[in-house]
Design a protein around this motif. Structure first.
Motif, mmCIF file in Angstrom:
data_model
loop_
_atom_site.group_PDB
_atom_site.id
_atom_site.type_symbol
_atom_site.label_atom_id
_atom_site.label_comp_id
_atom_site.label_asym_id
_atom_site.label_seq_id
_atom_site.Cartn_x
_atom_site.Cartn_y
_atom_site.Cartn_z
ATOM 1 N N TYR A 1 40.914 37.534 32.921
ATOM 2 C CA TYR A 1 40.795 38.792 33.655
ATOM 3 C C TYR A 1 39.572 39.615 33.218
ATOM 4 N N LYS A 2 38.771 39.058 32.255
ATOM 5 C CA LYS A 2 37.538 39.742 31.868
ATOM 6 C C LYS A 2 36.293 38.934 32.194
ATOM 7 N N LYS A 3 36.463 37.776 32.837
ATOM 8 C CA LYS A 3 35.318 36.941 33.152
ATOM 9 C C LYS A 3 34.470 37.549 34.268
ATOM 10 N N GLY A 4 33.207 37.058 34.387
ATOM 11 C CA GLY A 4 32.254 37.640 35.331
ATOM 12 C C GLY A 4 32.714 37.561 36.771
ATOM 13 N N TRP A 5 33.248 36.381 37.162
ATOM 14 C CA TRP A 5 33.650 36.241 38.557
ATOM 15 C C TRP A 5 34.796 37.166 38.907
ATOM 16 N N MET A 6 35.535 37.583 37.864
ATOM 17 C CA MET A 6 36.634 38.509 38.137
ATOM 18 C C MET A 6 36.107 39.883 38.536
ATOM 19 N N PHE A 7 34.817 40.150 38.238
ATOM 20 C CA PHE A 7 34.238 41.427 38.641
ATOM 21 C C PHE A 7 34.274 41.573 40.161
ATOM 22 N N PHE A 8 33.944 40.455 40.854
ATOM 23 C CA PHE A 8 33.965 40.506 42.317
ATOM 24 C C PHE A 8 35.395 40.619 42.832
ATOM 25 N N VAL A 9 36.310 39.936 42.106
ATOM 26 C CA VAL A 9 37.714 40.072 42.487
ATOM 27 C C VAL A 9 38.163 41.513 42.316
ATOM 28 N N TYR A 10 37.809 42.046 41.124
ATOM 29 C CA TYR A 10 38.196 43.436 40.868
ATOM 30 C C TYR A 10 37.542 44.379 41.866
ATOM 31 N N LEU A 11 36.251 44.079 42.239
ATOM 32 C CA LEU A 11 35.549 44.919 43.200
ATOM 33 C C LEU A 11 36.236 44.851 44.557
ATOM 34 N N SER A 12 36.620 43.602 44.938
ATOM 35 C CA SER A 12 37.323 43.442 46.221
ATOM 36 C C SER A 12 38.662 44.160 46.190
ATOM 37 N N ILE A 13 39.391 43.950 45.084
ATOM 38 C CA ILE A 13 40.689 44.618 44.968
ATOM 39 C C ILE A 13 40.506 46.126 44.987
ATOM 40 N N ALA A 14 39.452 46.587 44.288
ATOM 41 C CA ALA A 14 39.199 48.035 44.265
ATOM 42 C C ALA A 14 38.869 48.545 45.659
ATOM 43 N N ALA A 15 38.075 47.730 46.417
ATOM 44 C CA ALA A 15 37.731 48.152 47.788
ATOM 45 C C ALA A 15 38.981 48.207 48.665
ATOM 46 N N ILE A 16 39.831 47.147 48.505
ATOM 47 C CA ILE A 16 41.071 47.133 49.290
ATOM 48 C C ILE A 16 41.963 48.299 48.898
ATOM 49 N N ILE A 17 42.078 48.475 47.580
ATOM 50 C CA ILE A 17 42.903 49.599 47.119
ATOM 51 C C ILE A 17 42.328 50.917 47.590
ATOM 52 N N GLY A 18 40.958 51.003 47.537
ATOM 53 C CA GLY A 18 40.319 52.237 48.020
ATOM 54 C C GLY A 18 40.598 52.477 49.492
ATOM 55 N N PHE A 19 40.488 51.366 50.269
ATOM 56 C CA PHE A 19 40.769 51.502 51.714
ATOM 57 C C PHE A 19 42.216 51.921 51.948
ATOM 58 N N ILE A 20 43.115 51.244 51.199
ATOM 59 C CA ILE A 20 44.538 51.583 51.351
ATOM 60 C C ILE A 20 44.778 53.028 50.937
ATOM 61 N N LEU A 21 44.162 53.401 49.825
ATOM 62 C CA LEU A 21 44.341 54.785 49.367
ATOM 63 C C LEU A 21 43.762 55.778 50.374
ATOM 64 N N TYR A 22 42.624 55.351 50.983
ATOM 65 C CA TYR A 22 42.022 56.238 51.982
ATOM 66 C C TYR A 22 42.950 56.395 53.178
ATOM 67 N N GLN A 23 43.524 55.252 53.600
ATOM 68 C CA GLN A 23 44.467 55.314 54.715
ATOM 69 C C GLN A 23 45.694 56.135 54.341
ATOM 70 N N ILE A 24 46.142 55.895 53.094
ATOM 71 C CA ILE A 24 47.279 56.696 52.633
ATOM 72 C C ILE A 24 46.914 58.164 52.598
ATOM 73 N N HIS A 25 45.655 58.409 52.186
ATOM 74 C CA HIS A 25 45.194 59.793 52.145
ATOM 75 C C HIS A 25 45.173 60.404 53.546
ATOM 76 N N LEU A 26 44.657 59.593 54.491
ATOM 77 C CA LEU A 26 44.644 60.106 55.865
ATOM 78 C C LEU A 26 46.056 60.371 56.367
ATOM 79 N N ARG A 27 46.922 59.405 56.059
ATOM 80 C CA ARG A 27 48.310 59.588 56.478
ATOM 81 C C ARG A 27 48.934 60.804 55.790
ATOM 82 N N ARG A 28 48.561 60.950 54.526
ATOM 83 C CA ARG A 28 49.111 62.095 53.813
ATOM 84 C C ARG A 28 48.605 63.400 54.416
ATOM 85 N N LEU A 29 47.296 63.399 54.748
ATOM 86 C CA LEU A 29 46.752 64.606 55.385
ATOM 87 C C LEU A 29 47.447 64.890 56.704
#
Length: 927
Positions: free
Chosen positions: A725-753
């Motif tokens: 979970y600390k290897k280099g290729w996991m950075f892209f995984v983490y980035l993708s997960i972060a983007a997905i989580i960010g998108f989900i959070l953004y949608q949740i934020h919109l829904r919350r608003l």
């Protein structure tokens, strides 16, 4: 018992009088069975390409890497009689009914592979393989009746003409003696050819054949000495040990790389002869060996000689510039001074002054030990050759030595040290037990006692001139003083003493010496220099003095020694050499007895080093890291040398154990380790051959092992991978997960608003509704209050009306009674009826009930539901009580008396079952 004691005494006297033949010998390192933990007997010796030593031992195969001994046993635990190593690291061994080889497995442990198969089983199973000979492309195994050739992965059996002794390869020829016959030459095909001239050996046992000069060889026999085979002729070889060999029984022989020959005997240890037959060394149990029976000889890659004995293993350091004289009997004692004078070597010891011809000390001599000079018994402190006269500083005074003559020249006891006056060559200053004395040349040029220098009576172990009349003196125990002498050297003019308050660490055991003509003073563990202006001492600054804990001695500009507790370092023109010596504590003495020849005083003798022999020593092998082992929670994983440029370990393999060795056999190698990437400091291994690291974090590392003495190193580069979970290729995984989580959070934020907006709108609507309800409630409350007021007002008005009508009725009745004539009966009744009708008018009740229900909407319904037996009159009374009207106020409304009201109240209580203690009015108000 007396006879037994007499025999023992006789034997002791006999053995005590056997001459020790004093000689300078190479240092011998003894390994006993307690060191290597196996049997006493060692039958053959070999060395592998990795410099490890192997020994055929009665218990099995011994391996020694300089630090650890390891024992490997055959499946049936036979004694291993023979061992040879090839160029590929295979170790061939022979035993009873067995021949084969050992090789390293993946964990660098030796595994045995037998070469005995069905084709040779019958020939091998009853044979003991006593000897192995390694050829260029073959290995020869032999018993005393058979020869087996291992070549091209198969074993061939050769049957000699009869029982045989050991086979040897000399000048490319295979030679072997057939018992009761002569020497045969043979080849790998099994062709045997007798050398006719050797038939004279038929009644002798040949234990060795050695190469000699071109086309000739030496034949060594067990009991008949050594013969020379040359030009098809056999004759006795002329050598100094020939007679000794006949009684000592030659057992093993070896041609040394320097042209000398080693002869191991059964009864008298080891002889080393040169090519001319002269004895170079004789070493036995009296001088160095653990045992006189030599079973094996081997010269290692550093040109040192190993001896496998009937009791132990000994290593002779032939290839060293240091030779030793050991006083095992204690006769000579501890050496404090030495010199070579007039072709004699003199030793000053705590027992007296000893002398021997220098030539006899250098080489083997049949003469006995050093001889003590008559009259010299006692402690000798110093020997100085000054103007071709030998001056001996002694416990009993000062003496001149000439040959074996010992002539006293001073009665002042304890002649520690003697130096020449810097300005007057005919004057010597000597430190004694009781201050300083002056020695002076007489008219014939001989040194003699002149006078004592008065004014200072402390013992003086060392003395050095500072300048003119100032001289430094050091007490043998405590004290450092600067003395000012009078110009006539008759007395001490001033004494200045120094201690810790002047910058010294201590004033105990002071040592005075020079470094490049500058006086330096050892105090505690380091050296200081004197600052005359401030009469203080400061630490001496020099590259050689960066560390502490040694004594320093300099001999000329480019040559010096550092003397440590268990070693001596030699420096010549900046180059460092290690000498493994322990000098006499507190009296560490190094003497240049001849140019380039240095003597070191030891507790049990002395050592001599020839500087010229230091120039071309065979270098030691580097320390070696040979196994790295992961010993973590999972299955152990081992990697063995040679390693890749970089080894890789997973994140779970971060518990590592490094195995290393250093093939320095003369002493336990001093090693240090470093783990770059984890720490930059070097740490001592403290004699261990393993270093462990646990829970190493991910990263790149270099593990290094370094020889403390030589500075040579070995290293292993390795990396520990990051957890997944600390290897280099996991950075892209983490980035993708972060983007997905960010998108989900953004949608949740919109829904919350959106939800918040909806909530806000709902809250606003609810607030409006609540406000409207409050307004309505307030309005209703206001209306209720108004209605309550109206109800109260109308009720009070009704009460007042009824009271008024009752009062009118009462007055009319009174007037009628008092004045009947004023009202006719009909009119009176009509008026009274009209009044009663108004008092009991249902219309008034209906108005009251309407107003009451507006204020107390469910009162009647609830009351009638709970108490269905209540009459309309009861309901009226309950309504009036609800309004908190008193019986007096109720009476007019019901058009009855107050007592009538009370009766009605009583009946109402009974109907609703109200307990006596409870107030009916309060009950109705709460209802």
């Amino acid at each position: 018992m007396r006879i037994i004691r007499g025999v023992i005494l006789f034997l002791c006297l006999v053995f005590l009088n056997i001459p020790a033949f004093s000689q300078l010998l190479p240092r011998t390192i003894n390994f006993s069975k307690s060191d290597y933990q196996a049997h006493n007997q060692n039958w053959m010796i070999a060395q592998a390409p990795d410099h490890k030593m192997y020994f055929g031992n009665t218990e099995g195969l011994l391996e020694f890497n300089g630090i650890n001994w390891n024992l490997f046993q055959l499946p049936d635990k036979q004694a291993i009689r023979s061992v040879v190593c090839d160029d590929y690291g295979l170790i061939y061994t022979g035993a009873f009914g067995e021949l084969g080889y050992w090789h390293k497995n993946n964990s660098s442990t030796l595994e045995y592979h037998s070469l005995v198969d069905s084709t040779i089983l019958d020939e091998v199973e009853k044979e003991e393989i006593w000897h192995i000979l390694k050829g260029k492309d073959y290995v020869l195994f032999q018993s005393f009746s058979s020869i087996f050739i291992y070549e091209d992965h198969k074993v061939t059996h050769l049957l000699p003409p009869g029982n045989i002794m050991y086979a040897f390869e000399v000048g490319g020829q295979l030679l072997v003696q057939v018992i009761d016959s002569g020497i045969y030459k043979f080849d790998k095909t099994g062709q045997f050819e007798l050398l006719p001239a050797t038939l004279s050996l038929s009644d002798k046992k040949v234990t060795g054949i050695l190469p000699f000069e071109q086309n000739s060889f030496l034949v060594c026999t067990e009991n008949d000495g050594v013969f020379l085979y040359e030009k098809d002729q056999l004759a006795l070889w002329n050598n100094e040990a020939q007679e000794d060999f006949k009684s000592a029984q030659i057992n093993k022989v070896l041609a040394l790389s320097n042209g000398n020959y080693a002869f191991g005997t059964i009864l008298d240890g080891l002889y080393i002869l040169d090519g001319n037959g002269r004895i170079v060394r004789k070493i036995n149990q009296q001088t160095a060996l653990q045992n006189n029976t030599v079973l094996a000889l081997f010269e290692d890659d550093r040109k040192n000689l190993w001896c496998g004995l009937d009791k132990g293993i000994d290593l002779l350091e032939l290839n060293t510039p240091v030779k030793y004289f050991s006083d095992k009997t204690g006769r000579e004692g501890t050496v404090y001074a030495a010199c070579i004078f007039q072709d004699n070597m003199y030793l000053g010891t705590n027992q007296g002054l000893f002398v021997k011809k220098w030539a006899d000390v250098q080489g083997f001599s049949q003469e006995s030990d050093f001889q003590i000079i008559k009259g010299s018994q006692g402690q000798v402190w110093g020997l100085e050759i000054i103007d071709d006269q030998l001056i001996c500083g002694h416990n009993e005074g000062t003496f001149l030595v000439d040959g074996n003559k010992f002539e006293r020249i001073s009665q002042i006891t304890g002649g520690f040290s003697t130096i020449r006056h810097p300005e007057r060559s005919d004057i010597l200053i000597q430190g004694t037990y009781t201050g300083l004395i002056v020695l002076k040349k007489n008219g014939s040029g001989r040194w003699e006692f002149s006078h004592r220098i008065t004014g200072f009576m402390e013992p003086v172990k060392q003395l050095q001139y500072l300048e003119d009349d100032f001289i430094w003196v050091a007490n043998p125990i405590q004290g450092l003083h600067l003395l000012e002498l009078t110009p006539d050297l008759q007395q001490v003019k001033t004494v200045k003493s120094f201690s810790a308050e002047h910058g010294l660490e201590s004033n105990f055991n002071i040592d005075i010496t020079t470094k490049e003509d500058q006086l330096i003073f050892k105090s505690g563990d380091r050296y200081y220099q004197y600052i005359e202006d401030g009469s203080t001492f400061i630490p001496y600054q020099d590259a050689l003095f960066e560390d502490d804990g040694f004594k320093f001695r300099e001999f000329g500009k480019d040559l010096s020694f550092r003397i440590f507790k268990n070693k001596v370092e030699y420096y010549y023109k900046g180059e460092k050499k290690l000498i493994d010596l322990t000098l006499v504590p507190r009296y560490e003495t190094i003497i240049e007895i001849k140019p380039g020849l240095f003597l070191f005083s030891l507790d049990d003798g002395f050592a001599v080093m020839d500087k010229t022999e230091l120039n071309n020593p065979v270098p030691f092998a580097n320390p070696v890291i040979y196994v790295v082992e992961n010993f973590g929670r999972r299955k152990t994983v081992e990697l063995m040398a040679p390693f890749a440029d970089r080894e890789f370990f997973t994140s779970s393999q971060n518990d590592l154990r490094f195995h290393f060795y250093h093939t320095v056999y003369s002493h336990t190698p001093g090693l240090s380790y470093q783990l770059e990437g984890y720490d930059t400091i070097w740490y001592d291994t403290e004699g261990r051959s393993i270093k462990e690291f646990t829970n190493l974090p991910a990263g790149d590392y270099v593990f290094r092992i370094r020889s403390n003495e030589l500075g040579t190193t070995d290293e292993l580069n390795f990396s520990i991978e990051q957890v997944w979970y600390k290897k280099g290729w996991m950075f892209f995984v983490y980035l993708s997960i972060a983007a997905i989580i960010g998108f989900i959070l953004y949608q949740i934020h919109l829904r919350r608003l959106k939800k918040e907006r909806q909530v806000l709108e709902a809250e606003r609507e609810r607030a409006l509704r609540e406000q409207e309800v409050r307004s309505n409630n307030e309005k209703l409350s206001l209306e209720l209050v108004n209605k309550s007021k109206e109800l109260a007002n109308s009720t009070m008005g009704l009460i007042r009306k009824n009271e008024t009508l009752q009062n009118v009725k009462s007055e009319l009745i009174k007037v009628r009674k008092d004045k009947p004539e004023r009202f006719s009966g009909r009119d009176f009744q009509r008026i009274i009826h009209l009044i009663d009708v108004q008092i009991t008018s249902e219309h008034d009740w209906e108005i009251f009930e309407t107003n009451f229900n507006q204020v107390h909407e469910h009162f009647f319904k609830k009351l009638k539901k709970e108490f269905p037996d209540l009459t309309p009159g009861d309901l009226k009374l309950a309504a009036y009580l609800k309004m908190n009207l008193s019986s007096k106020e109720i009476a007019p409304l019901l058009n009855i008396s107050i007592r009538g009201v009370e009766n009605k109240r009583y009946r109402l209580r009974k109907k609703i079952g109200l307990p006596a203690p409870e107030n009916l009015t309060e009950y109705m108000i709460r209802y």
